[in-house]
Design a protein around this motif. Structure first.
Motif, PDB file in Angstrom:
ATOM      1  N   GLY A 143      -5.552  -2.978  32.571  1.00 60.66           N
ATOM      2  CA  GLY A 143      -5.838  -2.829  31.149  1.00 60.66           C
ATOM      3  C   GLY A 143      -5.198  -3.885  30.266  1.00 60.66           C
ATOM      4  N   GLN A 144      -4.678  -4.956  30.866  1.00 62.72           N
ATOM      5  CA  GLN A 144      -4.036  -6.005  30.075  1.00 62.72           C
ATOM      6  C   GLN A 144      -5.046  -6.944  29.429  1.00 62.72           C
ATOM      7  N   VAL A 145      -6.232  -7.078  30.015  1.00 61.86           N
ATOM      8  CA  VAL A 145      -7.291  -7.922  29.458  1.00 61.86           C
ATOM      9  C   VAL A 145      -8.590  -7.127  29.467  1.00 61.86           C
ATOM     10  N   ASP A 146      -9.557  -7.601  28.677  1.00 59.47           N
ATOM     11  CA  ASP A 146     -10.836  -6.894  28.567  1.00 59.47           C
ATOM     12  C   ASP A 146     -11.884  -7.412  29.544  1.00 59.47           C
ATOM     13  N   ALA A 147     -11.743  -8.663  29.977  1.00 56.45           N
ATOM     14  CA  ALA A 147     -12.730  -9.247  30.880  1.00 56.45           C
ATOM     15  C   ALA A 147     -12.111 -10.409  31.635  1.00 56.45           C
ATOM     16  N   VAL A 148     -12.709 -10.714  32.767  1.00 52.01           N
ATOM     17  CA  VAL A 148     -12.356 -11.903  33.547  1.00 52.01           C
ATOM     18  C   VAL A 148     -13.585 -12.789  33.556  1.00 52.01           C
ATOM     19  N   THR A 149     -13.387 -14.077  33.364  1.00 51.29           N
ATOM     20  CA  THR A 149     -14.515 -14.999  33.413  1.00 51.29           C
ATOM     21  C   THR A 149     -14.258 -16.130  34.393  1.00 51.29           C
ATOM     22  N   THR A 150     -15.231 -16.389  35.191  1.00 52.44           N
ATOM     23  CA  THR A 150     -15.307 -17.566  36.051  1.00 52.44           C
ATOM     24  C   THR A 150     -16.737 -17.619  36.561  1.00 52.44           C
ATOM     25  N   ASP A 151     -16.979 -18.384  37.604  1.00 50.59           N
ATOM     26  CA  ASP A 151     -18.330 -18.496  38.125  1.00 50.59           C
ATOM     27  C   ASP A 151     -18.809 -17.144  38.642  1.00 50.59           C
ATOM     28  N   GLN A 152     -20.060 -16.822  38.337  1.00 51.54           N
ATOM     29  CA  GLN A 152     -20.560 -15.487  38.645  1.00 51.54           C
ATOM     30  C   GLN A 152     -20.518 -15.165  40.135  1.00 51.54           C
ATOM     31  N   ALA A 153     -20.717 -16.181  40.975  1.00 53.34           N
ATOM     32  CA  ALA A 153     -20.648 -15.946  42.421  1.00 53.34           C
ATOM     33  C   ALA A 153     -19.292 -15.406  42.824  1.00 53.34           C
ATOM     34  N   ILE A 154     -18.225 -15.895  42.203  1.00 52.85           N
ATOM     35  CA  ILE A 154     -16.876 -15.416  42.503  1.00 52.85           C
ATOM     36  C   ILE A 154     -16.702 -13.989  42.015  1.00 52.85           C
ATOM     37  N   LEU A 155     -17.162 -13.715  40.790  1.00 55.69           N
ATOM     38  CA  LEU A 155     -16.972 -12.394  40.190  1.00 55.69           C
ATOM     39  C   LEU A 155     -17.707 -11.306  40.964  1.00 55.69           C
ATOM     40  N   ILE A 156     -18.876 -11.634  41.475  1.00 59.69           N
ATOM     41  CA  ILE A 156     -19.632 -10.646  42.242  1.00 59.69           C
ATOM     42  C   ILE A 156     -18.879 -10.258  43.506  1.00 59.69           C
ATOM     43  N   GLY A 157     -18.158 -11.219  44.083  1.00 58.92           N
ATOM     44  CA  GLY A 157     -17.345 -10.890  45.248  1.00 58.92           C
ATOM     45  C   GLY A 157     -16.270  -9.875  44.928  1.00 58.92           C
ATOM     46  N   TYR A 158     -15.600 -10.023  43.778  1.00 61.26           N
ATOM     47  CA  TYR A 158     -14.581  -9.053  43.375  1.00 61.26           C
ATOM     48  C   TYR A 158     -15.205  -7.694  43.085  1.00 61.26           C
ATOM     49  N   ALA A 159     -16.342  -7.682  42.403  1.00 60.12           N
ATOM     50  CA  ALA A 159     -17.010  -6.415  42.093  1.00 60.12           C
ATOM     51  C   ALA A 159     -17.463  -5.704  43.359  1.00 60.12           C
ATOM     52  N   ALA A 160     -17.903  -6.486  44.348  1.00 56.83           N
ATOM     53  CA  ALA A 160     -18.352  -5.898  45.604  1.00 56.83           C
ATOM     54  C   ALA A 160     -17.203  -5.271  46.372  1.00 56.83           C
ATOM     55  N   GLN A 161     -16.000  -5.806  46.215  1.00 58.28           N
ATOM     56  CA  GLN A 161     -14.824  -5.242  46.875  1.00 58.28           C
ATOM     57  C   GLN A 161     -14.423  -3.894  46.282  1.00 58.28           C
ATOM     58  N   ASP A 162     -14.683  -3.717  44.983  1.00 53.66           N
ATOM     59  CA  ASP A 162     -14.242  -2.493  44.300  1.00 53.66           C
ATOM     60  C   ASP A 162     -15.289  -2.066  43.283  1.00 53.66           C
TER      61      ASP A 162
END
Length: 301
Positions: free
Chosen positions: A217-236
């Motif tokens: 809850g320290q930040v509202d969003a993380v931004t980087t290349d979408q391919a990277i972010l999808i990997g994190y979302a897929a993990q959790d």
């Protein structure tokens, strides 16, 4: 690349695989040296023999040392990931890095990996700490002032990762007054600073630290290349989700010494002539999501 990466789904999680390749009489284990992984898997590429590359001081250094030092990321599932439990590296970028090494005549046991934070990539290349760098490294004119690039070998775009129950942020249009996190020295954080003046920013050395800050809850969003972010979302997937469409174009290149034209041309030729190998690598990593994308043309300079 003509198919948007927003089509990537939770199946992306399966991309974190330990692969093994073989070619001719020379087997390439894509697991790190000493891991004990000797299973035979997909034949991705061969280790070349009797390689000569005139005019490349980087190649001369590799040959003298009888090894190649590759700068990588190790906290990006599906792209560049290190399993802390097994010590195995996996992902699209890792296989691209190994393919380059094999084409230069170096088998897996001749590779040393160095995890380099985004902010330190240029200095690592300039100082000779790594022979080349493969780790979601966007090609920019500013970076070309210090280093050289082969490629691009992949194209993606900047995206946003938020908590799964977040209904306030649906795209980059909703960032005013919000706090967004990215890696220090990355093009995404600079894009936010330059083009979203009403958005607050927080920076860490790695994207995984940003993801932890998002969950806390320290930040509202993380931004980087979408391919990277999808990997994190897929993990959790119960805690995280990717929102919106990509709002930039990021061309991933192989970072090399600025004036090593011979090495740059060698790698570019490898990409241009190796479309079948590129596709095999993609299908075995990012392609596990079920998506198909086109290999980009290299940009010779």
């Amino acid at each position: 690349m003509r198919k948007k990466l927003t089509l990537l789904t939770a199946g992306f999680a399966t991309a974190a695989l330990a692969l093994t390749g073989c070619g001719g009489s020379t087997a390439i284990s894509t697991a790190p040296a000493g891991s004990g992984d000797t299973e035979t898997g997909s034949s991705l590429f061969e280790v070349a023999s009797d390689v000569t590359l005139e005019g490349s001081p980087t190649f001369d250094k590799m040959k003298e040392a009888d090894k190649v030092i590759i700068g990588v990321k190790e906290d990006q599932p599906g792209l560049g990931f290190l399993d802390a439990g097994t010590g195995e590296r996996s992902g699209f970028d890792i296989e691209i890095a190994r393919w380059i090494a094999a084409s230069l005549g170096f088998s897996a046991d001749k590779i040393d990996y160095k995890a380099i934070p985004s902010a330190n990539r240029e200095s690592a290349i300039v100082n000779g700490d790594v022979d080349y760098y493969v780790g979601t490294y966007s090609i920019t004119d500013k970076r070309k002032d210090q280093v050289g690039f082969a490629g691009p070998y992949f194209v993606t775009g900047q995206g946003l990762l938020v908590e799964a129950d977040n209904s306030d942020i649906k795209s980059e249009d909703d960032l005013a007054g919000k706090t967004v996190c990215s890696a220090t020295g990355s093009t995404p954080i600079q894009n936010i600073k330059d083009n979203f003046p009403d958005t607050k920013t927080t920076e860490f050395d790695t994207y995984s630290q940003c993801v932890d800050a998002l969950k806390d809850g320290q930040v509202d969003a993380v931004t980087t290349d979408q391919a990277i972010l999808i990997g994190y979302a897929a993990q959790d997937p119960d805690a995280l989700k990717v929102v919106g469409e990509p709002f930039s174009t990021e061309k991933y290149g192989v970072g090399i010494a600025k004036d090593d034209t011979a090495l740059r041309e060698f790698i570019n030729t490898m990409f241009t002539d190796g479309g079948e190998t590129w596709t095999k690598i993609y299908d075995a990593t990012l392609g596990e999501s079920g998506t198909k994308v086109d290999q980009p043309e290299v940009e010779a300079y």
